[in-house]
Design a protein around this motif. Structure first.
Motif, PDB file in Angstrom:
ATOM      1  N   ARG A  82       0.838  -1.209   0.000  1.00 40.19           N
ATOM      2  CA  ARG A  82       0.000   0.000   0.000  1.00 40.19           C
ATOM      3  C   ARG A  82       0.869   1.254   0.000  1.00 40.19           C
ATOM      4  NH1 ARG A  82      -5.624  -1.092   3.083  1.00 40.19           N
ATOM      5  NH2 ARG A  82      -6.418   0.045   1.312  1.00 40.19           N
ATOM      6  N   GLN A  83       1.936   1.235   0.785  1.00 35.35           N
ATOM      7  CA  GLN A  83       2.817   2.390   0.843  1.00 35.35           C
ATOM      8  C   GLN A  83       3.530   2.587  -0.502  1.00 35.35           C
ATOM      9  OE1 GLN A  83       5.337   2.594   4.260  1.00 35.35           O
ATOM     10  NE2 GLN A  83       6.147   4.584   3.675  1.00 35.35           N
ATOM     11  N   TYR A 109      -4.681   8.477   0.333  1.00 31.71           N
ATOM     12  CA  TYR A 109      -5.735   8.822   1.286  1.00 31.71           C
ATOM     13  C   TYR A 109      -5.743   7.821   2.446  1.00 31.71           C
ATOM     14  CZ  TYR A 109     -10.408  10.627   2.563  1.00 31.71           C
ATOM     15  OH  TYR A 109     -11.495  11.200   3.195  1.00 31.71           O
ATOM     16  N   TYR A 110      -5.538   6.551   2.119  1.00 33.15           N
ATOM     17  CA  TYR A 110      -5.460   5.522   3.157  1.00 33.15           C
ATOM     18  C   TYR A 110      -4.267   5.790   4.077  1.00 33.15           C
ATOM     19  CZ  TYR A 110      -5.010   1.079   5.504  1.00 33.15           C
ATOM     20  OH  TYR A 110      -4.889   0.116   6.474  1.00 33.15           O
ATOM     21  N   MET A 111      -3.117   6.139   3.503  1.00 36.36           N
ATOM     22  CA  MET A 111      -1.933   6.427   4.313  1.00 36.36           C
ATOM     23  C   MET A 111      -2.194   7.629   5.227  1.00 36.36           C
ATOM     24  SD  MET A 111       0.312   4.102   3.710  1.00 36.36           S
ATOM     25  CE  MET A 111       1.742   4.817   4.505  1.00 36.36           C
ATOM     26  N   TYR A 122      -1.961   7.636   9.489  1.00 36.49           N
ATOM     27  CA  TYR A 122      -1.283   8.579  10.377  1.00 36.49           C
ATOM     28  C   TYR A 122      -2.256   9.380  11.228  1.00 36.49           C
ATOM     29  CZ  TYR A 122       3.189   7.555   8.234  1.00 36.49           C
ATOM     30  OH  TYR A 122       4.326   6.919   7.808  1.00 36.49           O
ATOM     31  N   GLN A 123      -3.458   9.572  10.747  1.00 33.40           N
ATOM     32  CA  GLN A 123      -4.445  10.301  11.541  1.00 33.40           C
ATOM     33  C   GLN A 123      -4.912   9.470  12.733  1.00 33.40           C
ATOM     34  OE1 GLN A 123      -8.185  11.161   9.596  1.00 33.40           O
ATOM     35  NE2 GLN A 123      -8.660  12.813  11.030  1.00 33.40           N
ATOM     36  N   TYR A 124      -5.190   8.186  12.497  1.00 28.84           N
ATOM     37  CA  TYR A 124      -5.790   7.337  13.526  1.00 28.84           C
ATOM     38  C   TYR A 124      -4.846   6.298  14.116  1.00 28.84           C
ATOM     39  CZ  TYR A 124     -10.062   9.297  11.568  1.00 28.84           C
ATOM     40  OH  TYR A 124     -11.035  10.158  11.128  1.00 28.84           O
ATOM     41  N   GLY A 125      -3.619   6.203  13.600  1.00 29.06           N
ATOM     42  CA  GLY A 125      -2.700   5.193  14.099  1.00 29.06           C
ATOM     43  C   GLY A 125      -3.032   3.796  13.613  1.00 29.06           C
ATOM     44  N   TRP A 155       0.205  13.440   3.660  1.00 29.93           N
ATOM     45  CA  TRP A 155      -0.437  12.428   2.811  1.00 29.93           C
ATOM     46  C   TRP A 155      -1.794  12.898   2.313  1.00 29.93           C
ATOM     47  CZ3 TRP A 155       1.879   8.814   0.272  1.00 29.93           C
ATOM     48  CH2 TRP A 155       3.083   8.308   0.741  1.00 29.93           C
ATOM     49  N   LEU A 156      -2.503  13.663   3.143  1.00 26.21           N
ATOM     50  CA  LEU A 156      -3.803  14.192   2.719  1.00 26.21           C
ATOM     51  C   LEU A 156      -3.628  15.164   1.551  1.00 26.21           C
ATOM     52  CD1 LEU A 156      -6.805  14.001   3.447  1.00 26.21           C
ATOM     53  CD2 LEU A 156      -6.480  16.023   4.871  1.00 26.21           C
TER      54      LEU A 156
END
Length: 199
Positions: free
Chosen positions: A24-25, A37-39, A43-46, A60-61
């Protein structure tokens, strides 16, 4: 023995999760907007062993938004609207990203723009609420009740099924509508507007 197993499991589980994210990365770094968007969310939610990191979330956003991901464009617009996650508050950037998201068919952005313009430019507010309702109708075959409520507060009733084939070209001819207090133009429809006066 149980303690050793628990320690090994605790050490291996994050490594296993990270291993799941390598592909994915790689895709995200190669420019895949949905993976970017997933990445950002990682980072937003851990998620998936990633640390919660506001700066990485914003990075990333921004990448996902620039790559055309409508949800990321909307989320970025909200960061600019409120000044969050190390992104400075900036109304011009908020509008730029919210409009990109809305024009890419993301209904929350359409609704949010309607709210923004409601007390500034009723015609513009109508345009965005109507786009929200049309897109919502196409996807769910039901009205977006939030947009219905806002339009009714403006004195306008609109039902998207009455205009299912109308399209969304803003550059078509407009027709003036009366909503009881002011005249509202309807640049959104290709067909004549059939807005019913409330009350």
């Amino acid at each position: 023995m149980k303690k050793l197993f628990v320690v090994l499991l605790a050490l291996c589980l994050p490594a296993w999760s990270f291993g799941q994210n390598v592909e994915r990365q790689r895709k995200a770094e190669a420019g895949d907007a949905s993976e970017q968007y997933y990445m950002a969310h990682c980072y937003q939610y851990g998620w998936d062993g990633a640390p919660e990191d506001a700066a990485q979330y914003a990075i990333w956003l921004k990448k996902a938004a620039a790559s055309g991901e409508p949800g990321a464009q909307y989320d970025l617009s909200q960061l600019y609207k409120y000044g969050a996650y190390s992104v400075p508050q900036d109304d011009a950037e908020y509008l730029r990203w919210a409009k990109k998201s809305a024009n890419n068919g993301y209904t929350p952005a359409c609704y949010n723009l309607g709210l923004y313009y409601e007390n500034i430019d009723r015609e513009e507010a109508f345009y965005w609420y109507k786009m929200d309702m049309d897109l919502h109708w196409q996807e769910h075959h039901e009205e977006d009740q939030f947009a219905v409520d806002r339009l009714q507060a403006m004195g306008i009733t609109y039902h998207p099924a009455d205009h299912a084939s109308s399209g969304s070209d803003r550059n078509t001819s407009s027709r003036s509508l009366t909503n009881g207090k002011t005249s509202v133009k309807c640049p959104y429809l290709r067909l004549p507007c059939h807005i019913r006066k409330v009350g």
